[in-house]
Design an enzyme around this catalytic site. Structure first.
Site, PDB file in Angstrom:
ATOM      1  N   SER A  50       0.888  -1.214  -0.151  1.00 23.46           N
ATOM      2  CA  SER A  50       0.112   0.122   0.079  1.00 23.46           C
ATOM      3  C   SER A  50       0.874   1.299  -0.053  1.00 23.46           C
ATOM      4  O   SER A  50       2.068   1.291   0.185  1.00 23.46           O
ATOM      5  CB  SER A  50      -0.684   0.094   1.079  1.00 23.46           C
ATOM      6  OG  SER A  50      -0.018   0.220   2.255  1.00 23.46           O
ATOM      7  N   ASP A  82      -1.293  -1.924  -4.193  1.00 24.97           N
ATOM      8  CA  ASP A  82      -2.451  -1.716  -3.310  1.00 24.97           C
ATOM      9  C   ASP A  82      -2.924  -0.441  -3.664  1.00 24.97           C
ATOM     10  O   ASP A  82      -2.080   0.536  -3.144  1.00 24.97           O
ATOM     11  CB  ASP A  82      -2.495  -2.379  -2.297  1.00 24.97           C
ATOM     12  CG  ASP A  82      -3.831  -2.326  -1.481  1.00 24.97           C
ATOM     13  OD1 ASP A  82      -4.688  -2.651  -2.204  1.00 24.97           O
ATOM     14  OD2 ASP A  82      -3.981  -2.387  -0.264  1.00 24.97           O
ATOM     15  N   ASP A 104      -6.438   3.365  -8.448  1.00 22.10           N
ATOM     16  CA  ASP A 104      -7.354   3.549  -7.807  1.00 22.10           C
ATOM     17  C   ASP A 104      -8.070   5.160  -8.206  1.00 22.10           C
ATOM     18  O   ASP A 104      -7.586   6.155  -7.606  1.00 22.10           O
ATOM     19  CB  ASP A 104      -7.352   3.307  -6.390  1.00 22.10           C
ATOM     20  CG  ASP A 104      -8.536   3.448  -5.552  1.00 22.10           C
ATOM     21  OD1 ASP A 104      -9.650   3.896  -6.346  1.00 22.10           O
ATOM     22  OD2 ASP A 104      -8.870   3.504  -4.382  1.00 22.10           O
ATOM     23  N   HIS A 180     -13.192  -0.618   4.234  1.00 21.40           N
ATOM     24  CA  HIS A 180     -11.384  -0.655   5.128  1.00 21.40           C
ATOM     25  C   HIS A 180     -11.627  -0.524   6.556  1.00 21.40           C
ATOM     26  O   HIS A 180     -12.549   0.353   7.095  1.00 21.40           O
ATOM     27  CB  HIS A 180     -10.590   0.341   4.571  1.00 21.40           C
ATOM     28  CG  HIS A 180     -10.287   0.107   2.921  1.00 21.40           C
ATOM     29  ND1 HIS A 180     -10.660   0.826   2.039  1.00 21.40           N
ATOM     30  CD2 HIS A 180      -9.728  -0.849   2.497  1.00 21.40           C
ATOM     31  CE1 HIS A 180     -10.184   0.376   0.970  1.00 21.40           C
ATOM     32  NE2 HIS A 180      -9.619  -0.820   0.966  1.00 21.40           N
ATOM     33  N   GLY A 181     -10.805  -1.440   7.185  1.00 23.78           N
ATOM     34  CA  GLY A 181     -10.684  -0.998   8.736  1.00 23.78           C
ATOM     35  C   GLY A 181     -11.447  -2.071   9.351  1.00 23.78           C
ATOM     36  O   GLY A 181     -11.930  -2.974   9.202  1.00 23.78           O
ATOM     37  N   HIS A 210     -12.498  -5.467  -1.493  1.00 24.86           N
ATOM     38  CA  HIS A 210     -11.730  -4.740  -0.879  1.00 24.86           C
ATOM     39  C   HIS A 210     -12.075  -4.680   0.820  1.00 24.86           C
ATOM     40  O   HIS A 210     -13.557  -5.013   0.706  1.00 24.86           O
ATOM     41  CB  HIS A 210     -11.448  -3.405  -1.115  1.00 24.86           C
ATOM     42  CG  HIS A 210     -10.350  -3.298  -2.126  1.00 24.86           C
ATOM     43  ND1 HIS A 210      -9.041  -2.681  -2.040  1.00 24.86           N
ATOM     44  CD2 HIS A 210     -10.429  -3.764  -3.647  1.00 24.86           C
ATOM     45  CE1 HIS A 210      -8.373  -2.848  -3.219  1.00 24.86           C
ATOM     46  NE2 HIS A 210      -9.252  -3.448  -4.060  1.00 24.86           N
ATOM     47  N   GLY A 211     -11.643  -4.406   1.560  1.00 27.36           N
ATOM     48  CA  GLY A 211     -12.166  -4.230   2.920  1.00 27.36           C
ATOM     49  C   GLY A 211     -12.965  -5.461   3.553  1.00 27.36           C
ATOM     50  O   GLY A 211     -14.224  -5.487   3.989  1.00 27.36           O
ATOM     51  N   ALA A 212     -12.331  -6.762   3.300  1.00 26.83           N
ATOM     52  CA  ALA A 212     -12.929  -7.840   3.518  1.00 26.83           C
ATOM     53  C   ALA A 212     -12.475  -8.484   4.974  1.00 26.83           C
ATOM     54  O   ALA A 212     -12.898  -9.744   5.084  1.00 26.83           O
ATOM     55  CB  ALA A 212     -12.544  -8.874   2.290  1.00 26.83           C
ATOM     56  N   THR A 256      -6.504  -5.562   7.767  1.00 30.22           N
ATOM     57  CA  THR A 256      -6.731  -5.358   9.121  1.00 30.22           C
ATOM     58  C   THR A 256      -6.613  -6.656   9.946  1.00 30.22           C
ATOM     59  O   THR A 256      -6.050  -6.553  11.071  1.00 30.22           O
ATOM     60  CB  THR A 256      -8.289  -4.846   8.974  1.00 30.22           C
ATOM     61  OG1 THR A 256      -8.546  -3.555   8.446  1.00 30.22           O
ATOM     62  CG2 THR A 256      -8.766  -4.882  10.757  1.00 30.22           C
TER      63      THR A 256
HETATM   64  P1  13P Z   1      -9.313  -4.547   5.188  1.00 33.18           P
HETATM   65  O1  13P Z   1      -9.204  -3.411   6.106  1.00 33.18           O
HETATM   66  O2  13P Z   1     -10.778  -5.180   5.534  1.00 33.18           O
HETATM   67  O3  13P Z   1      -8.250  -5.828   5.814  1.00 33.18           O
HETATM   68  O4  13P Z   1      -9.376  -4.247   3.801  1.00 33.18           O
HETATM   69  C1  13P Z   1      -7.740  -3.961   3.368  1.00 33.18           C
HETATM   70  C2  13P Z   1      -8.018  -3.673   1.815  1.00 33.18           C
HETATM   71  O5  13P Z   1      -9.058  -3.688   1.179  1.00 33.18           O
HETATM   72  C3  13P Z   1      -6.483  -3.340   1.327  1.00 33.18           C
HETATM   73  O6  13P Z   1      -6.717  -2.758  -0.191  1.00 33.18           O
HETATM   74  O1  G3H Z   2      -6.299  -0.170   1.736  1.00 32.62           O
HETATM   75  C1  G3H Z   2      -5.760  -0.002   2.704  1.00 32.62           C
HETATM   76  C2  G3H Z   2      -4.669  -0.848   3.416  1.00 32.62           C
HETATM   77  O2  G3H Z   2      -5.324  -1.314   4.644  1.00 32.62           O
HETATM   78  C3  G3H Z   2      -3.423  -0.118   3.558  1.00 32.62           C
HETATM   79  O3  G3H Z   2      -3.566   0.861   4.237  1.00 32.62           O
HETATM   80  O4  G3H Z   2      -1.965   2.633   3.741  1.00 32.62           O
HETATM   81  O5  G3H Z   2      -2.412   2.371   5.867  1.00 32.62           O
HETATM   82  O6  G3H Z   2      -1.256   0.641   4.641  1.00 32.62           O
HETATM   83  P1  G3H Z   2      -2.170   1.774   4.686  1.00 32.62           P
HETATM   84 ZN    ZN Z   3      -8.466  -1.621  -0.373  1.00 29.69          ZN
END
Ligand code: 13P
Ligand code: G3H
Ligand code: ZN
Length: 307
Positions: A50, A82, A104, A180-181, A210-212, A256
């Site tokens: 990321s 990412d 993105d 996310h989160g 995403h966000g899974a 997360t």
């Molecule tokens: P989570 O925060 O649910 O783990 O999602 C991560 C994500 O989508 C990173 O691109």
């Molecule tokens: O999509 C978000 C990911 O959880 C990564 O987040 O940029 O804080 O590493 P980050």
């Molecule tokens: Zn994501």
């Protein structure tokens, strides 16, 4: 083995009805945990970097680490960017040896998203790298909030079809209720499965969720026992993930749950053994918990034995 492209791994996954987890890495221990479990379970895997990871550890450092370690594993590994913010960041990833990139531009209006994405597809495909793009904005759906309220942010199936045709991307990230989160909603966060079915009928390339993260109960309870303040943390339920996979979800992003696992190990050792000051013992326990979470994800997504 050498890194493989995302398209190779995901076309097979969608065709055969399983998903491949895409785990975020930020350091050596996370990368080790991902690759050791992938190897042990004979599972293909994505390792993603990321913007935050790039700032924390350096994109080249992480890329070199993943490439080197993957060369000594027996399963297909995809090195993925990412949430690539713009063309420039994608170019840096291509140069660093990534085999999959995400652009993105989902916060832009449709036409701008198409234009930005097309530019990236042209450049990445020229050097054989696969491309993910996103349509819609990630937004959680809770029990007490109507889907219609979130509708404006969720991916429109007809637009998704047009977006894929106009951009030529290899896989599409969609917004269907995840976020996310560690706080995905006050009620029971859920996925808009009907919308996913509609998208799946119109879009034949692999879909990305995403966000899974699931914020597993065992992990949360152990964290609470260490005094962590995470009472309101909630994630996507395992049954929703399972139900989404036959409808085309082939790449599932998890960060997360890995953060929670690492934090649990560190908290347990630091708080339970105040005399301990060997970082290997502290971070090592985090790595053990990471491996447990990673194993559960491969099992949930049906990735075991696919490599
Ligand atoms: P989570 O925060 O649910 O783990 O999602 C991560 C994500 O989508 C990173 O691109
Ligand atoms: O999509 C978000 C990911 O959880 C990564 O987040 O940029 O804080 O590493 P980050
Ligand atoms: Zn994501």
């Amino acid at each position: 083995m050498p890194l493989v492209t995302g398209k190779e791994v995901l076309d097979k996954a969608r065709r055969e009805g399983y998903a491949v987890p895409s785990f975020n890495t930020n350091n050596l221990e996370i990368t080790q945990a991902i690759l050791e479990v992938a190897d042990e379970l004979r599972a293909p895997v994505f390792i993603q970097v990321s913007d935050g990871a790039r700032k924390y550890a350096g994109m080249e450092n992480l890329a070199n680490l993943v490439k080197d370690m993957a060369s000594r594993t027996k399963v297909p590994v995809v090195l993925h960017l990412d949430h690539g913010a713009d063309f420039k960041m994608v170019m840096q990833a291509l140069r660093a040896g990534f085999t999959s990139v995400m652009i993105d531009a989902s916060h832009h209006p449709f036409e701008e998203n198409v234009a930005e994405t097309k530019k990236v597809v042209e450049a990445a495909h020229a050097v054989g790298v696969s491309v993910e793009a996103e349509l819609g904005r990630l937004q959680g759906i809770e029990d007490n909030i109507q889907v219609s309220e979130a509708e404006a942010f969720l991916t429109d199936p007809e637009e998704a079809e047009r977006f894929v045709a106009e951009t030529g991307i290899d896989y599409l990230a969609i917004a269907i209720g995840t976020s996310h989160g560690a706080y995905k909603g006050k009620g029971r966060p859920y996925i808009d499965h009907k919308r996913l079915e509609e998208i799946s009928k119109r879009v034949s390339i692999p879909l990305v969720l995403h966000g899974a993260s699931g914020v597993p109960t065992w992990l949360k309870e152990k964290l609470l026992a260490t005094g962590a303040e995470l009472k309101e943390a909630t994630g996507i339920h395992d049954e929703d993930i399972k139900k989404a996979i036959p409808n085309g979800i082939a790449k599932i992003n998890i960060d997360t749950d890995l953060r929670l696992a690492m934090t649990l190990g560190i908290r347990e050792v630091v708080m339970g053994n105040p005399k301990e000051f060997d970082p290997r013992k502290i971070i090592g326990r985090g790595r053990d918990y990471l491996k447990q979470v990673i194993r559960e994800k491969f099992e949930l997504m049906g990735t075991v034995g696919r490599a």
